[in-house]
Design a protein around this motif. Structure first.
Motif, mmCIF file in Angstrom:
data_model
loop_
_atom_site.group_PDB
_atom_site.id
_atom_site.type_symbol
_atom_site.label_atom_id
_atom_site.label_comp_id
_atom_site.label_asym_id
_atom_site.label_seq_id
_atom_site.Cartn_x
_atom_site.Cartn_y
_atom_site.Cartn_z
ATOM 1 N N SER A 26 -7.255 4.687 -7.850
ATOM 2 C CA SER A 26 -6.353 3.870 -8.654
ATOM 3 C C SER A 26 -6.551 4.186 -10.125
ATOM 4 O O SER A 26 -7.686 4.345 -10.585
ATOM 5 N N SER A 36 -2.220 1.873 -7.922
ATOM 6 C CA SER A 36 -2.573 2.658 -6.735
ATOM 7 C C SER A 36 -1.307 3.246 -6.131
ATOM 8 O O SER A 36 -0.371 2.496 -5.787
ATOM 9 N N GLN A 52 -11.567 -3.730 -5.897
ATOM 10 C CA GLN A 52 -11.322 -2.907 -4.721
ATOM 11 C C GLN A 52 -12.419 -3.100 -3.666
ATOM 12 O O GLN A 52 -13.315 -3.930 -3.827
ATOM 13 N N ILE A 100 -7.550 0.185 0.282
ATOM 14 C CA ILE A 100 -6.571 -0.590 -0.475
ATOM 15 C C ILE A 100 -5.634 -1.283 0.502
ATOM 16 O O ILE A 100 -4.990 -0.625 1.332
#
Length: 833
Positions: free
Chosen positions: A288, A446, A632, A800
């Protein structure tokens, strides 16, 4: 192997040790080992010889046992042991006829030894809670959880008396002590609580020193930690009401003068090394993009971007033909205001983008999920039209607060640890501070685009005559946009071979016979960077052949024509190419041999290729700010025999849904946290399948990408029963998962994640050097253990969540999906954090 054998015969070894001092031991040994093979007999004989050897080791059990330690002299050497250890020592010396290694090991393994007690407690916990095997558990790393210690603590056990109110508490001793605090051992029948004020008399010191303390030293109770049935650990901090500078100077001098003898408490520093080690593996592998938003008056704008090898392409995507970023217009004030209205700590949304080229200019179009939900027709129009473009992208957006104060994370070392510590613990420079002082938010972008989702949107029907309505999502070009500082993350140079700056003519021959001319910019034993005179159509993976005419003039031993190289990277302008030697079978590559000799003979003349940061210290400051705000799910793969296992899981300030699932069963062991990653990734996937693919990867390759579907039953009795997962490579059909998904939608909760797996290089030991050096100074074996653990990390993963974005694109019933999402929201509302 030898250790395994000794473990296998431990009962026999214990039996033989009883007879070790017997004059007829050889005969007894032959009788008791007659059934063993000759190699095993020899191994046991060597173990008996080891245990029989006289030793001169000094035994110091202060702070290591629950009993009261006192001096004990044997053969002119003074030891420090408690009554239990003395009894074992004398008993074993009588048995073996002297102070041998067997005596020492017996004394260090008494039942009241803290390490033995911890081991027994862990074994008991395993028996009480089946399946909680620490050896199979995964370490839980809380990012940025380490703290800087103001001063050194010394493991030092002395007798003390504790006064609380009008009560004098007996049976107390210190465990460790510093200038402003202490940890003491106190019987559990004495009840102290956080905030209580107590007075300590250091009886053990007052016997030898005049401290001038008539009323003792006042401390405040910070915490009470139960340890065993015999005592609790009471953590204390001084109130300094005495204002006794003489005692302060004495105590500081005493700790400094005796820290080598009594050992410094290294727990804080070791925790920091572990935590920082995993951080430095993860941040260069994050997929990201990190965008920092500063505030000018009432307006927010993107001011800084932190890039690495895995996320730089996202920043590049948002640049137009002028190299100007469109982040300003895509994430404008109106959209940021909408995001900030969301109640969650991390504001999440999905952004859909594409570009349109006209007259040599690039124009950006973007829409957020909440904007497209206003009208089904507009949704179909934007998605259907935009997904036809090659530039179509889907981004997950996460916005959270960020503070410039987080840019300073001091070392976990006290200033008294050395003169260099204070120098290294510097805050950001005024120049760096000026760039970050107005930062208010951090955004992670992302790229979650997949072929399946793009194909789904391409199939949407829309009225082509209404295409002009998309103009409302277009972005114009700012004449003078605010400056955006793009900062590359600084971390260890992971190249296997050092590069040197050198310019020499080169001809690059492509496989289709085209000759490209240019010059080298730098070289190493294994590769080159070449600047071409004209743009080329080369791509990563192409094989080329090089001629080096000017270098050929200085060697007759090596033929520097038609050298085989592989293209590793090409810049946007197609004029700079990175090349790596391409070796066929076991034939020695001429370039490797030549450049080895060239470098060896010209080390003093060649200039190393080192890229200096444009603004020193800015990358480190932003790295710290990111570390303090991670939202994350970092996951680490460790080497385990021929395959991999999930060795560690990280968590930042904001836990994800996966963290909340796993934290329902946390195991505490030796002051560390562990979790059991039951079914987090399928065993067949993480075993041979992934091992084979990672072996083929290099550190420079793009991450392997997969989609993980996780079924979770919150009503299940154990986590092992609650979690089931399936994993498919991005691009593969999801049809085989139809029943898996359908079952989850009916009764359970379904989570979908994009999984990115990067192969690691070596750990950035420079980043940890100061703390490791400090640990090594007092316990080199511990430092080596920490270093070996970090070298064991083979892969770094990013997970993610894309549940809300991906599930609607699958062939599932809307009513079932809505019901499952409602169950999921209700469950998350009951979870802490």
């Amino acid at each position: 192997m030898a250790e395994d054998k000794l473990q296998q015969y431990q009962d026999l070894i214990d039996e033989l040790k009883i007879d070790l001092g017997d004059p007829n031991f050889d005969f007894i040994f032959k009788q008791k080992t007659a059934q063993l093979s000759k190699p095993d007999q020899f191994l046991l004989k060597m173990e008996m010889a080891r245990l029989s050897q006289p030793v001169a080791r000094f035994i110091d059990l202060r702070g290591q046992v629950s009993g009261q330690v006192k001096p004990y002299e044997y053969e002119g050497k003074q030891h420090f042991m408690d009554d239990v250890a003395i009894r074992v020592f004398e008993q074993e010396v009588a048995r073996y006829g002297g102070y041998t290694l067997a005596v020492y090991e017996a004394v260090m393994n008494t039942d009241n030894n803290f390490k033995v007690m911890q081991k027994q407690a862990a074994q008991q916990q395993d028996e009480d809670t089946p399946g909680q095997d620490i050896s199979q558990a995964t370490q839980y790393i809380r990012f940025a959880s380490y703290e800087s210690r103001i001063e050194e603590r010394m493991n030092y056990s002395i007798k003390i008396t504790v006064e609380f109110g009008n009560q004098r508490l007996a049976n107390a001793s210190t465990s460790d002590i510093s200038l402003s605090g202490a940890k003491i051992k106190l019987a559990p029948n004495y009840h102290l609580h956080k905030g209580d004020l107590v007075s300590l008399r250091l009886v053990g010191l007052e016997q030898d020193f005049e401290l001038g303390l008539k009323s003792g030293i006042q401390y405040e109770v910070v915490a009470v930690d139960p340890v065993s049935n015999e005592y609790n650990h009471i953590r204390l901090k001084r109130t300094f009401v005495e204002n006794n500078s003489g005692f302060d100077e004495f105590l500081q001098s005493f700790i400094h003068g005796n820290k080598r003898r009594y050992k410094i408490n290294l727990d804080n520093t070791m925790d920091a090394v572990v935590c920082k080690g995993y951080e430095q593996y993860y941040l260069p592998r994050v997929n990201s993009l990190f965008v920092f938003f500063s505030q000018a008056k009432t307006m927010l704008y993107p001011s800084l971007v932190l890039t690495n090898e895995n996320n730089a392409h996202i920043n590049y995507y948002f640049e137009d033909e002028r190299k100007t970023s469109s982040l300003y217009s895509v994430f404008n004030q109106q959209r940021l205001d909408m995001l900030l209205q969301r109640p969650e700590p991390v504001k999440e949304a999905y952004c859909y983008t594409f570009t349109h080229g006209k007259n040599g200019k690039i124009y950006f179009y973007s829409a957020f999920d909440w904007e497209l939900k206003k009208s089904a027709e507009l949704h179909h129009l934007f998605m259907g039209f935009g997904s036809q473009k090659d530039s179509w992208r889907i981004f997950k957006v996460q916005l959270m607060p960020s503070h410039h104060e987080d840019a300073f994370i001091p070392l976990s070392l006290p200033s008294s640890a050395g003169k260099n510590v204070e120098k290294l613990n510097k805050r950001p420079t005024p120049r760096v501070q000026g760039l970050i002082e107005n930062v208010k938010y951090l955004m992670t972008l992302s790229d979650i685009t997949t072929e399946q989702q793009t194909a789904y949107y391409q199939a949407l029907q829309y009225a082509k005559e209404q295409v002009n309505l998309i103009k409302q999502f277009g972005h114009g070009k700012a004449k003078v946009p605010p400056p955006l500082e793009v900062v590359a993350l600084e971390y260890v140079n992971l190249r296997s071979h050092k590069r040197y700056l050198y310019k020499t003519a080169v001809t690059v021959a492509t496989e289709d016979g085209q000759a490209l001319h240019g010059h080298t910019r730098d070289f190493s034993v294994m590769g080159l960077q070449v600047a071409l005179d004209e743009p080329a159509t080369l791509q990563k993976g192409d094989i080329v052949h090089l001629d080096l005419p000017e270098l050929q003039k200085i060697t007759k031993q090596h033929n520097l024509t038609k050298l085989r190289y592989e293209v590793m990277a090409v810049n946007k302008a197609k004029t700079i190419i990175n090349l790596k030697v391409n070796i066929l079978s076991n034939v020695q590559h001429t370039a490797i041999t030549f450049f080895k000799i060239l470098i060896e003979n010209n080390k003093n003349k060649l200039q190393p290729c080192e890229e200096a940061p444009r603004i020193p210290g800015l990358s480190h400051a932003l790295r710290n700010m990111v570390t303090k705000s991670i939202c994350q799910f970092p996951l680490y793969l460790h080497k385990s025999a021929a395959h991999f296992k999930i060795g560690a899981i990280g968590q930042g300030l904001y836990p994800t849904t996966l963290h909340k699932i796993l934290l329902s069963e946390v195991i505490h062991h030796n002051h560390q946290e562990y979790v059991q990653p039951h079914g987090l990734l399928p065993s067949d996937f993480i075993g041979e399948y992934l091992s084979e693919r990672l072996r083929k990867q290099s550190r420079q390759d793009k991450p392997l990408q997969y989609t993980v579907f996780l079924r979770f039953d919150p009503k299940a009795q154990t986590l092992k029963e609650a979690i089931k997962t399936q994993c498919v490579a991005v691009g593969e059909s999801l049809d085989p998962l139809f029943l898996f998904i359908k079952r989850a939608l009916k009764k359970e909760l379904l989570f979908v994640f994009h999984l990115y797996i990067s192969k690691t290089g070596r750990p950035d030991m420079d980043y940890l050097a100061n703390e490791l050096r400090y640990v090594s100074h007092y316990a080199i074996h511990k430092a080596k253990g920490l270093e070996e653990a970090l070298w064991n990390v083979a892969g770094v993963c990013d997970m993610i969540e894309v549940t809300d974005q991906l599930l609607p694109t699958l062939d599932v019933e809307d009513s079932q999906l809505a019901a499952m999402l409602e169950r999921k929201r209700a469950w998350l509302a009951t979870q802490p954090g």
